[in-house]
Design an enzyme around this catalytic site. Structure first.
Site, mmCIF file in Angstrom:
data_model
loop_
_atom_site.group_PDB
_atom_site.id
_atom_site.type_symbol
_atom_site.label_atom_id
_atom_site.label_comp_id
_atom_site.label_asym_id
_atom_site.label_seq_id
_atom_site.Cartn_x
_atom_site.Cartn_y
_atom_site.Cartn_z
ATOM 1 N N THR A 33 0.610 -0.972 0.071
ATOM 2 C CA THR A 33 0.025 -0.423 -0.065
ATOM 3 C C THR A 33 0.884 1.320 -0.166
ATOM 4 O O THR A 33 2.384 1.540 0.364
ATOM 5 C CB THR A 33 -0.754 -0.043 1.137
ATOM 6 O OG1 THR A 33 0.118 0.059 2.187
ATOM 7 C CG2 THR A 33 -1.631 -1.075 1.164
ATOM 8 N N GLY A 34 0.130 1.964 -0.390
ATOM 9 C CA GLY A 34 0.974 3.739 -0.521
ATOM 10 C C GLY A 34 2.030 2.991 -1.648
ATOM 11 O O GLY A 34 3.242 4.112 -1.530
ATOM 12 N N ALA A 35 2.625 2.826 -2.348
ATOM 13 C CA ALA A 35 3.187 1.764 -3.399
ATOM 14 C C ALA A 35 3.167 3.570 -4.563
ATOM 15 O O ALA A 35 4.344 3.504 -4.787
ATOM 16 C CB ALA A 35 2.695 1.312 -4.035
ATOM 17 N N SER A 36 3.245 4.759 -4.328
ATOM 18 C CA SER A 36 2.810 4.931 -5.513
ATOM 19 C C SER A 36 4.079 6.892 -5.640
ATOM 20 O O SER A 36 4.271 6.911 -6.231
ATOM 21 C CB SER A 36 2.262 6.287 -6.032
ATOM 22 O OG SER A 36 1.273 6.886 -5.044
ATOM 23 N N GLY A 38 7.340 7.743 -2.216
ATOM 24 C CA GLY A 38 8.048 7.562 -1.675
ATOM 25 C C GLY A 38 8.789 6.244 -1.206
ATOM 26 O O GLY A 38 9.903 5.834 -1.918
ATOM 27 N N ILE A 39 9.134 5.456 -0.092
ATOM 28 C CA ILE A 39 9.400 4.158 0.307
ATOM 29 C C ILE A 39 8.858 3.756 -0.513
ATOM 30 O O ILE A 39 9.115 2.051 -1.171
ATOM 31 C CB ILE A 39 8.280 4.381 2.023
ATOM 32 C CG1 ILE A 39 9.751 5.206 2.778
ATOM 33 C CG2 ILE A 39 9.537 2.913 2.367
ATOM 34 C CD1 ILE A 39 9.386 4.862 4.039
ATOM 35 N N GLY A 40 6.896 3.318 -0.317
ATOM 36 C CA GLY A 40 6.359 2.183 -1.281
ATOM 37 C C GLY A 40 7.416 2.193 -2.609
ATOM 38 O O GLY A 40 7.308 1.335 -3.475
ATOM 39 N N TYR A 178 -0.764 12.231 14.251
ATOM 40 C CA TYR A 178 0.595 11.279 13.885
ATOM 41 C C TYR A 178 0.364 10.246 15.045
ATOM 42 O O TYR A 178 0.441 9.083 14.557
ATOM 43 C CB TYR A 178 1.360 12.165 13.448
ATOM 44 C CG TYR A 178 1.727 10.871 12.735
ATOM 45 C CD1 TYR A 178 1.923 10.415 11.250
ATOM 46 C CD2 TYR A 178 3.206 10.417 13.095
ATOM 47 C CE1 TYR A 178 2.826 9.539 10.443
ATOM 48 C CE2 TYR A 178 4.484 9.853 12.858
ATOM 49 C CZ TYR A 178 3.377 9.694 11.421
ATOM 50 O OH TYR A 178 4.745 7.929 10.242
#
Length: 270
Positions: A33-36, A38-40, A178
């Site tokens: 998830t969050g692949a688009s 930064g870290i992903g 956060y």
């Protein structure tokens, strides 16, 4: 430069052995998830040549398609589904998409997240900040984990939680939304870990310090030591290669101990 020297000391560079990654991950299906961004995105770059099947989820459809196409160009069998995991409708669509995957999921990487630094006074009319951070940092990974648990049990899979170093530190001013949301999932996965591992599902957590991603776009952080997103991805890949264990910066245990020994006033000022 001082901060560059600090970065080399605080975040020593690591590399991933491509042959070890292929041996550990070839033939497995990995959901990121969050692949688009930064870290992903950096993690997808590392995973693409391993022979794993990649399932990618993120909000930004155009960017996600580029990451998916890049993975395919590197030899991966990759598919993507653009979705906002904070949305009940989008989440339901993602779950239906995952149910349609013929091989299930072997590895679940909870990378999607939202960071907010805002004081309580500035948050008085922004209750939605707390709703959004809790939705993506806590509720979404819980729901994905519960939904995929039968397949993860069957395939003796792995769950990897991308967390934050401040989860292991005393609370810090300005980070209420956060830190509460990241701590919530850390506690949930920690409480569930013994049960999950007794079912054959391994659990790993990576506790990252500041990482140079879009979340660090504020100019106030420009001169602060931070880990490169590519190096954060390396740490995740190493945990996936091993199939077990956690990761945190080498200095975090000492920092946590000292922080808890300080009077609260001094910690807040620091």
């Amino acid at each position: 430069m001082i901060h560059e020297t600090l970065e080399r000391i605080l975040f020593p560079r690591r590399v991933v052995d491509p042959s070890a990654s292929r041996s550990a991950l070839s033939g497995k299906t990995i959901l990121v998830t969050g692949a688009s961004f930064g870290i992903g995105r950096e993690l997808v770059e590392l995973l693409a040549p391993t022979g794993a099947r990649l399932l990618l989820v993120a909000r930004t459809a155009e960017k996600l398609a580029l990451v998916r196409d890049r993975a395919r160009a590197l030899g991966a069998d990759a598919d993507s589904f653009p979705a906002d995991l904070r949305s009940e409708t989008d989440m339901a669509s993602v779950l239906a998409w995952l149910d349609g995957q013929p091989d299930g999921v072997d590895i679940l990487v909870h990378n999607a997240g939202k960071s907010i630094h805002r004081s309580i006074l500035q948050s008085q009319d922004r209750y939605h900040d707390f709703q959004r951070t809790m939705a993506i940092n806590y509720l979404a990974p819980v729901r994905l984990t519960l939904h995929l648990l039968p397949r993860l049990r069957q395939r003796r899979g792995q769950i990897l939680n991308v967390s934050a170093a401040n989860v292991l530190l005393p609370p810090m001013g300005g980070w209420a939304a956060y830190q509460a949301s990241k701590c919530a999932f850390d506690q949930w996965i920690g409480s569930s870990r013994l049960e999950l591992e007794s079912m054959g599902v391994r659990v790993s957590t990576a506790y990252f310090p500041l990482v140079r991603t879009r979340m660090l776009a504020n100019p106030a952080y420009a001169r602060m030591p931070a880990m490169e997103a590519s190096q954060a991805a390396v740490r995740i890949a190493l945990l996936l290669n091993r199939g077990r264990g956690d990761w945190s910066p080498w200095w975090l245990p000492v920092t946590s101990m000292l922080a808890r020994a300080l009077p609260r006033r001094l910690w807040d000022r620091s």
